[in-house]
Design a protein around this motif. Sequence first.
Motif: not given
Length: 123
Positions: A15-23, A63-67, A85-93
């Motif tokens: 349920g948490g959130s993160l923001r990734l950056s790609c520079t 599976s990530v649309k709307d999230r 709305a992160l889910k355990p199945e989003d765990t990855a590199v």
Amino acid sequence: QLQFVESGGGSVQPGGSLRLSCTASKSTPDYYSVGWFRQVPGKEYEGVSCIGITDGNTYYKDSVKDRFTISRDNAKNTVYLQMNALKPEDTAVYYCARCGYYSDRKPFPWSSFGPGTQVTVSS
């Protein structure tokens, strides 16, 4: 050679959130599409989301649309991935790369992956 550096990963609860950056190491050509791929050890990578640098057209894995929301700041040569709305199945590199597209519009990485950033979703 254009290279991408990822940042912003971490550990969050479901349920948490993160923001990734790609520079990018230099200005990204206007015709590029750039985005995010993810990989779990022992499995193939999967395309998560891509965005056209000029036209802003987007792709999202179902599976990530709307999230998840992808965006770009061309002045900073940076692409972001807001993940809610992160889910355990989003765990990855998570890796950032130039996006190419297969005939079915699914993306493939058209540049080499950098070190990536780990995202862990666990209670």
